[in-house]
Design a protein around this motif. Structure first.
Motif, PDB file in Angstrom:
ATOM      1  N   HIS A   7      14.912  -8.824  24.314  1.00 40.66           N
ATOM      2  CA  HIS A   7      14.403  -9.339  25.593  1.00 40.66           C
ATOM      3  C   HIS A   7      13.408 -10.459  25.310  1.00 40.66           C
ATOM      4  O   HIS A   7      12.540 -10.308  24.448  1.00 40.66           O
ATOM      5  CB  HIS A   7      13.688  -8.210  26.340  1.00 40.66           C
ATOM      6  N   PRO A   9      10.184 -12.136  26.447  1.00 45.21           N
ATOM      7  CA  PRO A   9       9.115 -11.809  27.401  1.00 45.21           C
ATOM      8  C   PRO A   9       8.853 -12.954  28.386  1.00 45.21           C
ATOM      9  O   PRO A   9       8.900 -14.118  28.001  1.00 45.21           O
ATOM     10  CB  PRO A   9       7.901 -11.548  26.519  1.00 45.21           C
ATOM     11  N   ALA A  30       3.150  -0.540  30.442  1.00 39.80           N
ATOM     12  CA  ALA A  30       3.932   0.524  31.091  1.00 39.80           C
ATOM     13  C   ALA A  30       5.432   0.279  31.036  1.00 39.80           C
ATOM     14  O   ALA A  30       6.217   1.155  31.385  1.00 39.80           O
ATOM     15  CB  ALA A  30       3.474   0.687  32.546  1.00 39.80           C
ATOM     16  N   THR A  31       5.829  -0.923  30.616  1.00 38.32           N
ATOM     17  CA  THR A  31       7.248  -1.303  30.572  1.00 38.32           C
ATOM     18  C   THR A  31       7.524  -2.023  29.244  1.00 38.32           C
ATOM     19  O   THR A  31       7.700  -3.239  29.223  1.00 38.32           O
ATOM     20  CB  THR A  31       7.584  -2.224  31.762  1.00 38.32           C
ATOM     21  N   GLY A  34      11.418  -4.711  24.971  1.00 41.47           N
ATOM     22  CA  GLY A  34      11.548  -5.125  23.570  1.00 41.47           C
ATOM     23  C   GLY A  34      10.191  -5.362  22.930  1.00 41.47           C
ATOM     24  O   GLY A  34      10.106  -5.863  21.796  1.00 41.47           O
ATOM     25  N   GLY A  36       7.652  -7.451  23.676  1.00 40.59           N
ATOM     26  CA  GLY A  36       7.072  -8.798  23.599  1.00 40.59           C
ATOM     27  C   GLY A  36       5.623  -8.843  24.069  1.00 40.59           C
ATOM     28  O   GLY A  36       4.756  -9.423  23.398  1.00 40.59           O
ATOM     29  N   HIS A  37       5.335  -8.203  25.197  1.00 39.57           N
ATOM     30  CA  HIS A  37       3.960  -8.219  25.709  1.00 39.57           C
ATOM     31  C   HIS A  37       3.047  -7.362  24.839  1.00 39.57           C
ATOM     32  O   HIS A  37       1.919  -7.740  24.546  1.00 39.57           O
ATOM     33  CB  HIS A  37       3.920  -7.763  27.171  1.00 39.57           C
ATOM     34  N   ASP A  52       8.101   3.381  27.972  1.00 33.13           N
ATOM     35  CA  ASP A  52       9.369   2.924  28.566  1.00 33.13           C
ATOM     36  C   ASP A  52      10.245   4.150  28.762  1.00 33.13           C
ATOM     37  O   ASP A  52      10.279   5.034  27.902  1.00 33.13           O
ATOM     38  CB  ASP A  52      10.090   1.897  27.675  1.00 33.13           C
ATOM     39  N   ASP A  54      13.422   4.061  28.843  1.00 35.80           N
ATOM     40  CA  ASP A  54      14.714   3.856  28.196  1.00 35.80           C
ATOM     41  C   ASP A  54      14.651   4.313  26.743  1.00 35.80           C
ATOM     42  O   ASP A  54      13.857   3.789  25.958  1.00 35.80           O
ATOM     43  CB  ASP A  54      15.074   2.364  28.265  1.00 35.80           C
ATOM     44  N   SER A  63       9.034   7.814  28.763  1.00 41.06           N
ATOM     45  CA  SER A  63       8.818   8.545  30.007  1.00 41.06           C
ATOM     46  C   SER A  63       8.842   7.562  31.159  1.00 41.06           C
ATOM     47  O   SER A  63       8.689   6.357  30.958  1.00 41.06           O
ATOM     48  CB  SER A  63       7.451   9.230  29.950  1.00 41.06           C
ATOM     49  N   PHE A  65       7.064   5.732  34.102  1.00 45.21           N
ATOM     50  CA  PHE A  65       5.633   5.431  34.268  1.00 45.21           C
ATOM     51  C   PHE A  65       5.021   6.116  35.484  1.00 45.21           C
ATOM     52  O   PHE A  65       3.814   6.066  35.680  1.00 45.21           O
ATOM     53  CB  PHE A  65       5.347   3.929  34.218  1.00 45.21           C
ATOM     54  N   GLY A  88      11.475  -4.117  36.411  1.00 46.59           N
ATOM     55  CA  GLY A  88      12.897  -4.460  36.398  1.00 46.59           C
ATOM     56  C   GLY A  88      13.573  -4.064  35.102  1.00 46.59           C
ATOM     57  O   GLY A  88      13.086  -3.212  34.371  1.00 46.59           O
ATOM     58  N   VAL A  89      14.702  -4.731  34.851  1.00 45.37           N
ATOM     59  CA  VAL A  89      15.500  -4.382  33.682  1.00 45.37           C
ATOM     60  C   VAL A  89      15.249  -5.372  32.548  1.00 45.37           C
ATOM     61  O   VAL A  89      14.854  -6.509  32.785  1.00 45.37           O
ATOM     62  CB  VAL A  89      17.013  -4.387  33.996  1.00 45.37           C
ATOM     63  N   SER A  90      15.508  -4.922  31.326  1.00 47.85           N
ATOM     64  CA  SER A  90      15.406  -5.822  30.171  1.00 47.85           C
ATOM     65  C   SER A  90      16.752  -6.516  29.972  1.00 47.85           C
ATOM     66  O   SER A  90      17.790  -6.046  30.465  1.00 47.85           O
ATOM     67  CB  SER A  90      15.055  -5.020  28.919  1.00 47.85           C
ATOM     68  N   GLN A  93      19.227  -4.204  28.469  1.00 43.64           N
ATOM     69  CA  GLN A  93      19.926  -3.313  29.404  1.00 43.64           C
ATOM     70  C   GLN A  93      21.054  -4.056  30.124  1.00 43.64           C
ATOM     71  O   GLN A  93      22.166  -3.553  30.245  1.00 43.64           O
ATOM     72  CB  GLN A  93      18.921  -2.732  30.421  1.00 43.64           C
TER      73      GLN A  93
HETATM   74  C1  LIG Z   1      11.536  -6.472  32.100  1.00 35.95           C
HETATM   75  S1  LIG Z   1      11.632  -5.196  30.918  1.00 35.95           S
HETATM   76  C2  LIG Z   1      10.111  -5.323  30.048  1.00 35.95           C
HETATM   77  C3  LIG Z   1      10.154  -6.307  28.946  1.00 35.95           C
HETATM   78  C4  LIG Z   1       8.941  -6.318  28.040  1.00 35.95           C
HETATM   79  N1  LIG Z   1       7.736  -6.709  28.718  1.00 35.95           N
HETATM   80  C5  LIG Z   1       9.181  -7.196  26.834  1.00 35.95           C
HETATM   81  O1  LIG Z   1       8.406  -8.142  26.615  1.00 35.95           O
HETATM   82  O2  LIG Z   1      10.159  -6.963  26.119  1.00 35.95           O
HETATM   83  C6  LIG Z   1      11.356  -3.779  31.881  1.00 35.95           C
HETATM   84  C7  LIG Z   1      11.371  -2.461  31.110  1.00 35.95           C
HETATM   85  O3  LIG Z   1      10.709  -1.502  31.918  1.00 35.95           O
HETATM   86  C8  LIG Z   1      11.366  -0.287  31.840  1.00 35.95           C
HETATM   87  N2  LIG Z   1      11.089   0.417  33.094  1.00 35.95           N
HETATM   88  C9  LIG Z   1      11.430   0.023  34.339  1.00 35.95           C
HETATM   89  N3  LIG Z   1      11.021   0.932  35.236  1.00 35.95           N
HETATM   90  C10 LIG Z   1      10.384   1.909  34.529  1.00 35.95           C
HETATM   91  C11 LIG Z   1       9.741   3.123  34.893  1.00 35.95           C
HETATM   92  N4  LIG Z   1       9.687   3.531  36.162  1.00 35.95           N
HETATM   93  N5  LIG Z   1       9.181   3.861  33.907  1.00 35.95           N
HETATM   94  C12 LIG Z   1       9.243   3.472  32.609  1.00 35.95           C
HETATM   95  N6  LIG Z   1       9.859   2.341  32.206  1.00 35.95           N
HETATM   96  C13 LIG Z   1      10.418   1.574  33.154  1.00 35.95           C
HETATM   97  C14 LIG Z   1      12.824  -0.627  31.651  1.00 35.95           C
HETATM   98  O4  LIG Z   1      13.504   0.430  31.011  1.00 35.95           O
HETATM   99  C15 LIG Z   1      12.752  -1.905  30.816  1.00 35.95           C
HETATM  100  O5  LIG Z   1      12.877  -1.629  29.449  1.00 35.95           O
END
Ligand SMILES: C[S@@+](CC[C@H](N)C(=O)[O-])C[C@H]1O[C@@H](n2cnc3c(N)ncnc32)[C@H](O)[C@@H]1O
Length: 265
Positions: A7, A9, A30-31, A34, A36-37, A52, A54, A63, A65, A88-90, A93
């Motif tokens: 992903h 970021p 919380a998300t 991959g 990045g953040h 995460d 996933d 878990s 969030f 959202g989704v990575s 995904q």
């Molecule tokens: C946009 S990606 C985050 C990318 C990340 N910031 C990076 O730099 O790689 C969103 C991630 O949040 C996770 N996610 C979305 N909703 C979630 C939830 N309710 N609880 C835990 N993880 C969640 C997804 O599985 C996904 O991997």
């Protein structure tokens, strides 16, 4: 811009600037996706607890969030100076056809980010017409939702993303978004977790949320407005922050990103 195949970021520097990452202080990503953040927070000297839902993501905590407070207690992660939600989704995904998020790759109608109870196939094949119509109206903002829902019901059973996309035609993007939101209870999750995040933060702590569609952004905006009226926070982004043109040019998926940030009083 940092990039990896899992992903890329979005709004990386802005998010970490608004988190006000300070060496030695504790943060929550919380998300994780991959990472990045998380990597940038660590690079700036912060300590991170990453979550995460996933199992394919290598976060510290797997878990939802929505269990944020419990997770913080369990990991004795106090005091918390900043929390990031990059919703959202990575890309991982979306790009993994077998996960069923993409209408471009054929795969099973799944769309679960974590261990949700239902799959997209359950909704498409089992929900009554009225419920399907509401879903396409509320989460897909599709004007002719009822006739599209009728088409879906008439085409049952549907088992793959390409079969569904054939039925949804020009509304495919919106229909897939609606299903994904419902399968993962995305709006419910952010609604119930934002108050937990505010409780957890230390005074002066930062909450940063990046959204990718208007339904989610509206929830965040309304929540922040409400808290500001109660004098609980200071809004740091009177208008949401979007990506620079250079980021949009490099990463198409950044185009719809909106970042909002607050500081707890
Ligand atoms: C946009 S990606 C985050 C990318 C990340 N910031 C990076 O730099 O790689 C969103 C991630 O949040 C996770 N996610 C979305 N909703 C979630 C939830 N309710 N609880 C835990 N993880 C969640 C997804 O599985 C996904 O991997």
């Amino acid at each position: 811009m940092q990039s990896n195949s899992y992903h890329t970021p979005v709004l990386l520097q802005s998010a970490c600037d608004f988190l006000n990452v300070t060496p030695g202080q504790k943060y929550i990503d919380a998300t994780f996706g991959g990472g990045g953040h998380t990597a940038e927070i660590l690079r700036r000297g912060g300590l991170v607890l990453s979550i995460d839902q996933d199992l394919e993501s290598v976060a510290i905590v797997h878990s939802n969030f929505t269990h944020l407070k419990e997770i913080v207690e369990e990991h004795k992660w106090h005091p918390v100076s900043g929390i990031l939600f990059d919703l959202g989704v990575s890309s991982h995904q979306i790009d993994t056809g077998s996960r069923g998020f993409s209408f471009q790759t054929d795969g099973p109608l799944d769309m679960r980010m974590g261990i949700s109870q239902i799959t997209a196939a359950d909704i498409v094949n089992q929900w009554p017409l009225s419920q399907l119509t509401s879903l396409l109206t509320d989460f897909g903002e599709i004007p002719a939702a009822k006739s599209l829902a009728e088409k879906i019901v008439d085409s049952r059973p549907l088992s793959t993303t390409h079969q569904l996309a054939e039925v949804t035609g020009k509304w495919t993007r919106q229909a897939f978004q609606a299903l994904r939101i419902a399968v993962n209870d995305e709006l419910g999750a952010i609604n119930s977790t934002l108050p937990q995040a505010l409780d957890i933060l230390v005074p002066g702590g930062r909450l940063v949320v990046i959204t990718f569609h208007s339904l989610e952004d509206r929830i965040v905006k309304n929540c922040f407005t409400d808290w500001e009226k109660q004098n609980l926070i200071k809004v740091l982004t009177p208008k949401p922050i979007g990506p620079e043109t250079s980021e949009m040019d490099k990463n198409n998926r950044s185009k719809s990103a909106k970042l909002r940030a607050i500081s707890k009083i």
